[in-house]
Scaffold this active site. Sequence first.
Site, mmCIF file in Angstrom:
data_model
loop_
_atom_site.group_PDB
_atom_site.id
_atom_site.type_symbol
_atom_site.label_atom_id
_atom_site.label_comp_id
_atom_site.label_asym_id
_atom_site.label_seq_id
_atom_site.Cartn_x
_atom_site.Cartn_y
_atom_site.Cartn_z
ATOM 1 N N LYS A 147 15.426 12.174 -0.948
ATOM 2 C CA LYS A 147 14.051 11.756 -0.619
ATOM 3 C C LYS A 147 13.459 12.797 0.305
ATOM 4 O O LYS A 147 14.183 13.476 1.049
ATOM 5 C CB LYS A 147 14.060 10.398 0.094
HETATM 6 P P1 NAD Z 1 0.877 4.463 -3.090
HETATM 7 O O1 NAD Z 1 0.564 5.370 -1.978
HETATM 8 O O2 NAD Z 1 0.348 4.777 -4.443
HETATM 9 O O3 NAD Z 1 0.411 2.972 -2.729
HETATM 10 C C1 NAD Z 1 0.766 2.322 -1.533
HETATM 11 C C2 NAD Z 1 -0.162 1.114 -1.409
HETATM 12 O O4 NAD Z 1 0.254 0.316 -0.294
HETATM 13 C C3 NAD Z 1 -1.621 1.492 -1.181
HETATM 14 O O5 NAD Z 1 -2.437 0.615 -1.939
HETATM 15 C C4 NAD Z 1 -1.809 1.214 0.306
HETATM 16 O O6 NAD Z 1 -3.154 0.940 0.641
HETATM 17 C C5 NAD Z 1 -0.917 -0.004 0.447
HETATM 18 N N1 NAD Z 1 -0.557 -0.331 1.813
HETATM 19 C C6 NAD Z 1 -0.208 0.502 2.836
HETATM 20 N N2 NAD Z 1 -0.001 -0.213 3.956
HETATM 21 C C7 NAD Z 1 -0.217 -1.513 3.625
HETATM 22 C C8 NAD Z 1 -0.152 -2.735 4.339
HETATM 23 N N3 NAD Z 1 0.176 -2.753 5.634
HETATM 24 N N4 NAD Z 1 -0.443 -3.892 3.691
HETATM 25 C C9 NAD Z 1 -0.752 -3.885 2.377
HETATM 26 N N5 NAD Z 1 -0.822 -2.749 1.638
HETATM 27 C C10 NAD Z 1 -0.563 -1.589 2.267
HETATM 28 O O7 NAD Z 1 2.474 4.328 -3.126
HETATM 29 P P2 NAD Z 1 3.390 3.864 -4.325
HETATM 30 O O8 NAD Z 1 3.877 5.075 -5.024
HETATM 31 O O9 NAD Z 1 2.732 2.769 -5.073
HETATM 32 O O10 NAD Z 1 4.655 3.288 -3.515
HETATM 33 C C11 NAD Z 1 4.670 1.963 -2.991
HETATM 34 C C12 NAD Z 1 6.105 1.562 -2.712
HETATM 35 O O11 NAD Z 1 6.863 1.648 -3.922
HETATM 36 C C13 NAD Z 1 6.845 2.460 -1.709
HETATM 37 O O12 NAD Z 1 7.781 1.671 -0.999
HETATM 38 C C14 NAD Z 1 7.581 3.435 -2.605
HETATM 39 O O13 NAD Z 1 8.710 4.005 -1.973
HETATM 40 C C15 NAD Z 1 7.979 2.505 -3.728
HETATM 41 N N6 NAD Z 1 8.290 3.189 -4.997
HETATM 42 C C16 NAD Z 1 7.393 4.028 -5.602
HETATM 43 C C17 NAD Z 1 7.723 4.600 -6.815
HETATM 44 C C18 NAD Z 1 6.755 5.460 -7.583
HETATM 45 O O14 NAD Z 1 7.082 5.836 -8.731
HETATM 46 N N7 NAD Z 1 5.584 5.787 -7.072
HETATM 47 C C19 NAD Z 1 8.978 4.368 -7.393
HETATM 48 C C20 NAD Z 1 9.872 3.500 -6.749
HETATM 49 C C21 NAD Z 1 9.505 2.920 -5.548
#
Ligand code: NAD
Length: 440
Positions: free
Chosen positions: A132
């Site tokens: 990561k």
């Molecule tokens: P992203 O940046 O696209 O979206 C994150 C979202 O969370 C945004 O809408 C943001 O406004 C919101 N957010 C932030 N703080 C918040 C809060 N306090 N309350 C409510 N919403 C809040 O990120 P993502 O890629 O969607 O990742 C989200 C999660 O999923 C992370 O934990 C990431 O590690 C995990 N993840 C992502 C992927 C991927 O392919 N992108 C894969 C596996 C896991």
Amino acid sequence: MSSPPTKNGSGAVAEAARPPAPARAPGRAPMSDLETVKHYFDAACERIGLPDDVREVMRTSYRETSVQIPVKLGDGRIHVFHGYRVQHNGARGPYKGGLRYHPDVDLDEIRALAMLMTWKTAIVGIPYGGAKGGVNCPGDKLSTQELQAVTRSLLDKIEKVLGPTRDIMAPDVNTSAQVMAWLMDEYGKLNGHTPAIVTGKPIALEGSYGRESATGRGLVYLFREAAPKLGMTPSSTTAVVQGFGNVGSWAARILHQLGVRIIGVSNADGAIRSDEGIDVTKLSELIVKGGKLTEFEGAEEIPADDLLALECDVLIPAALGGMVNEDNVDRIRCRMLLEGANSPTTPAADAALHDKGVYVIPDVMANAGGVVVSYFEWVQNLQHFRWEEREVNDKLGNIMRRAYREVDAAARERGLSLREAAYQVGIERVVETARLRGYI
Ligand code: NAD
């Protein structure tokens, strides 16, 4: 909501084998992501009976790179951000994992997320290790120029530990296909055109069809596998989604297409609810155009803290780690918790959910859809070939369903929760390959 599920849903849990979740001292914050991941790891090692020396190899990172990222921002001043790439374990293949831009990023958070990737790639059976990366910058507040400067500077500093057969980055919180394109370009300046150096790239730059929606789609495949056990059909199911970025918005849109009613959504701007259901396709269009979630017509704004307390069938935390914790778990009223985010549930909250009979589909399996399609993108890049989106989605479905069935079977055979079984399956597979390589 229909009747509550049977306790744990994945078969009887051997209570004696479940170590107590650590209690929190008054005034102390909920567990960090690293404490959480290590708690689940240690508990699994105890059950497996893994020797201490092997455990130590699996518990610590292979390599941790920490760099300075000085960038001149729009205000004319140089800001020194800190960048990290943690390569946790490469026994099963090249290191693989996302890149996160968020002010809270620190080495411990990235260590936790890297370790989670090691088990995740093993659980879904793709030939990668776990890694990561992150920078402690406010990725959602920087200008395009600033983001590009941070990204190129990071790549230049960590380029020596990357490579298409060494370590492959991908998007995570606040990093997009555009960020991946800059990384590929910067790496290409030093090494020649190398599309397989990152995944989650734009389609026009050898990205894969289906990558953008893959994590959300993977969650939905698992929902469909598990729903019959809880007597849920899509048209009778309600869902609440915390975080409306890549993972949350795609999960919500695909569930909505299946007929699931999305009755609550939140992001960093706030939270909204509607018992009639939120048109998440329109909501997504509003956000892409730069609108605020709380401006969405046809839904009522609610305090952000109340979102997780909405009564629903499926709750999807898809924002950041530690969101479901000992401070709010008593208010949660869902039947299935489908973990889109990494480490969204602290161990104390996990134990409380188990006692409430909530069926938890853990992050380490549930959100693996992204890395699975990243693997497909890498395979396509290595062959300079492109698959159709249907082929990508079908192959993703096969892998997610297989992982669920294998973990569910292990849970039943060993009397474990899905999370406990998933960790065991992942750790056992990594230990097996490390033994075969001869370094443990
Ligand atoms: P992203 O940046 O696209 O979206 C994150 C979202 O969370 C945004 O809408 C943001 O406004 C919101 N957010 C932030 N703080 C918040 C809060 N306090 N309350 C409510 N919403 C809040 O990120 P993502 O890629 O969607 O990742 C989200 C999660 O999923 C992370 O934990 C990431 O590690 C995990 N993840 C992502 C992927 C991927 O392919 N992108 C894969 C596996 C896991």
